[in-house]
Design an enzyme around this catalytic site. Sequence first.
Site, mmCIF file in Angstrom:
data_model
loop_
_atom_site.group_PDB
_atom_site.id
_atom_site.type_symbol
_atom_site.label_atom_id
_atom_site.label_comp_id
_atom_site.label_asym_id
_atom_site.label_seq_id
_atom_site.Cartn_x
_atom_site.Cartn_y
_atom_site.Cartn_z
ATOM 1 N N CYS A 2 0.910 -1.202 0.067
ATOM 2 C CA CYS A 2 -0.184 0.086 -0.108
ATOM 3 C C CYS A 2 0.904 1.430 0.092
ATOM 4 C CB CYS A 2 -0.833 0.110 1.364
ATOM 5 S SG CYS A 2 -1.920 -1.352 1.436
ATOM 6 N N ARG A 26 3.000 0.139 -5.298
ATOM 7 C CA ARG A 26 3.005 -0.606 -3.847
ATOM 8 C C ARG A 26 1.517 -1.218 -3.951
ATOM 9 N NH1 ARG A 26 6.944 1.842 -0.565
ATOM 10 N NH2 ARG A 26 5.576 0.972 1.107
ATOM 11 N N TRP A 72 -2.760 -2.614 -1.450
ATOM 12 C CA TRP A 72 -2.750 -3.887 -1.883
ATOM 13 C C TRP A 72 -3.230 -4.844 -0.824
ATOM 14 C CZ3 TRP A 72 -0.169 -8.046 0.455
ATOM 15 C CH2 TRP A 72 0.182 -9.273 -0.340
ATOM 16 N N ASN A 98 -0.422 1.976 5.972
ATOM 17 C CA ASN A 98 0.207 0.868 5.401
ATOM 18 C C ASN A 98 1.103 0.278 6.183
ATOM 19 O OD1 ASN A 98 3.668 0.884 3.919
ATOM 20 N ND2 ASN A 98 2.084 -0.532 3.709
ATOM 21 N N GLY A 99 0.635 -1.310 6.236
ATOM 22 C CA GLY A 99 1.110 -2.070 7.167
ATOM 23 C C GLY A 99 0.288 -3.009 7.471
ATOM 24 N N GLU A 457 14.527 -18.450 -11.779
ATOM 25 C CA GLU A 457 13.976 -16.912 -12.155
ATOM 26 C C GLU A 457 13.239 -17.140 -13.264
ATOM 27 O OE1 GLU A 457 13.701 -14.498 -10.757
ATOM 28 O OE2 GLU A 457 13.983 -12.967 -12.419
ATOM 29 N N LYS A 461 9.393 -15.813 -13.498
ATOM 30 C CA LYS A 461 8.797 -14.516 -14.355
ATOM 31 C C LYS A 461 7.460 -14.866 -15.119
ATOM 32 C CE LYS A 461 10.562 -12.039 -13.271
ATOM 33 N NZ LYS A 461 11.678 -11.406 -12.232
ATOM 34 N N GLU A 464 4.655 -15.248 -12.665
ATOM 35 C CA GLU A 464 4.134 -14.016 -12.142
ATOM 36 C C GLU A 464 3.301 -13.185 -13.196
ATOM 37 O OE1 GLU A 464 8.178 -11.481 -11.600
ATOM 38 O OE2 GLU A 464 6.333 -10.687 -10.227
ATOM 39 N N HIS A 480 13.343 -38.240 -9.728
ATOM 40 C CA HIS A 480 13.056 -38.445 -8.533
ATOM 41 C C HIS A 480 11.692 -38.237 -7.859
ATOM 42 C CE1 HIS A 480 17.228 -39.719 -7.848
ATOM 43 N NE2 HIS A 480 17.606 -38.772 -8.579
ATOM 44 N N LYS A 580 4.941 -4.110 -6.414
ATOM 45 C CA LYS A 580 6.279 -3.831 -6.686
ATOM 46 C C LYS A 580 7.029 -3.916 -5.488
ATOM 47 C CE LYS A 580 9.748 -3.372 -9.625
ATOM 48 N NZ LYS A 580 10.205 -4.380 -10.183
HETATM 49 C C1 AGP Z 1 10.416 -10.089 -8.979
HETATM 50 O O1 AGP Z 1 9.714 -10.389 -10.444
HETATM 51 C C2 AGP Z 1 9.040 -10.216 -8.128
HETATM 52 N N1 AGP Z 1 8.094 -9.297 -8.443
HETATM 53 C C3 AGP Z 1 9.567 -10.166 -6.566
HETATM 54 O O2 AGP Z 1 9.785 -11.425 -6.564
HETATM 55 C C4 AGP Z 1 10.710 -9.448 -6.094
HETATM 56 O O3 AGP Z 1 11.910 -9.609 -6.618
HETATM 57 C C5 AGP Z 1 10.643 -9.544 -4.726
HETATM 58 O O4 AGP Z 1 9.390 -9.333 -4.011
HETATM 59 C C6 AGP Z 1 11.656 -8.881 -3.931
HETATM 60 O O5 AGP Z 1 11.645 -7.455 -3.904
HETATM 61 P P1 AGP Z 1 13.037 -6.673 -3.841
HETATM 62 O O6 AGP Z 1 13.711 -6.944 -4.757
HETATM 63 O O7 AGP Z 1 12.318 -5.099 -3.849
HETATM 64 O O8 AGP Z 1 13.266 -6.767 -2.517
#
Ligand code: AGP
Length: 585
Positions: A2, A26, A72, A98-99, A457, A461, A464, A480, A580
């Site tokens: 947020c 956010r 959020w 926020n929190g 990774e 990607k 998400e 396995h 983000k």
């Molecule tokens: C990345 O594509 C993601 N959206 C997420 O995993 C992100 O890397 C993670 O939340 C960590 O964020 P930061 O690098 O701002 O700490």
Amino acid sequence: MCGIIGYIGKNVEENLFEGLKRLEYRGYDSAGMTVMRNGNFDTYKSVGEVDNLKAKLKFNEEFGYGIAHTRWATHGKITIENCHPHFSSNGNIAIVHNGIIDNFEDLKIQLQAKDKCFVSQTDSEVVAKLLDKLNVNNLRRVLKQIKGSYALVLLSKEKDCLYFAKNKSPLYVGKGDDCVMVASDPSCFAGKIDRYYQLKDGEYGKISLKSLVFYDKNDEIIEKTQESLDFNFISEDKSGYDHFMIKEIYQSRIALENIIAKFQTPELESKLKELKKLMFDRIYLVGCGTAYHAGLIGQSYIRAECNIDTFCEVASEFKEKNFVIDENSLCIFISQSGETADTLSALEYCKQKNAHIIAITNTEYSTIAKKADINFPTCAGQEKAVASTKAYFAQCVMLYLIISYLKGKNNVEKLKLFKNQIDFGDDKALKNLAEIVSKYDKIFFIGRGIDYITAEEASLKLKEITYIFSSALPSGELKHGTLALVDESVLVIVIATDEKLFNKTLNNAYEIKSRGGKLVLFTQLNVDREVAKNFEMVFKVGLTQQDFYPMQIILPLQKLAYFTAVKKGINPDKPRNLAKSVTVE
Ligand code: AGP
């Protein structure tokens, strides 16, 4: 998560809206705003992106007071009722938060017993319902009752100021000549206020055009030092690209140029010298999501170069692992935003144990950057797309350079060469592949050694931003257990950049093919025709130096996720359920 913002001055609605746009990274589940003029509140709320609020706003140039919020969701569904601001029972006080208020359920029960009615399912509303009159004493009383994380901005119909408080969620205060602002991120101040105060946990206060008072956690009035806003204003411009994500993937080359330039500055050199002087016998790398994957790349560089125990862990699990952490430990925290709550919490844990704290962040004013003994900036420039791309690339490069330096090597020249070798991958081939990928609902990524990290990774990607189920595995692990899931409905993306592991990886790929699974190969190696026949597609990137294979091969994989999202009609910049910057644990 947020984003919250408070503003006093002219054009309140416009300035708050502009601030919300900058805070939208956010969270974008809903947005809300309350503006006070002549003792009256005007409140606007909308579900979804911040832009949805715009149509509802009655813009007014006159002087006024306001607070706003972009959400959020943590507690309560994405509804208008759960939009902030929330109000005191008498309707005189509005708050944005926020929190997470950890003890909100207990407080809510107590308040309901006193006939206070709640309109939302949020934890935040208890803060508003604990107040009937807003002043410093009452705010202090409320802060002693609530537990958890909060950045709060409060507005009263009866006051010509804003009140604010912070614990574990970021909050910044800025005072200009004709306006004041309080916000989750000082980027909101850009263009209006050029100096700001960063609040510490437990601090609170009030601000008007004429005065500003800060209190510390012991309720003493304190003087705080201002910092100047050295902020490169975020361009809203996609520079001709359809989305920020694709623009940011291509900006990896600029990030690399920035890092090369930064490495040649006395400022960075002195940080490296400081680091080299430290004595440690264990290294920990900590991060979340993509930043954690960059940590794994760093771990493999350290293990290849240095004879030192090195562990990489996701931040949310770090404290549970009972690692040996003391003054002989070097703990490296990786974060694009520098505000991730899990990472911050692990950092504080290591600090208490007297470890040396290094941060690798993309936001120099962030809490993680400030709390570290040494912060290495990743110089990638702000990322707007939720999916981290250029920041990951830059984190890997920064780790590589730091580790090289510790080993007495200066690899800047190698990087300069890499800059010219970068291959982002052929769009046409990637779009064709995205078309294939978009038809699957189950995808595996496999690789061996460092390629397995890239697989993780690439899989993150893809899931998400396309919402396709995907999972990454070390190629050797398939047999396995997971091989049981393989049939003709499964696509497996094989990542094989390491020549010495190539044949073993191929064997694992053939085990998939024998069971009907379809294969795609990502490599920079030459693949002979007989081998290529086993794959739906062999995606080949240009040859680079071996040190940079992981940074090179991830670029077309990021683009594959991007093109697949676009193919599926999903906005890759704002995937559902995500934000983000994740400022709750
Ligand atoms: C990345 O594509 C993601 N959206 C997420 O995993 C992100 O890397 C993670 O939340 C960590 O964020 P930061 O690098 O701002 O700490």
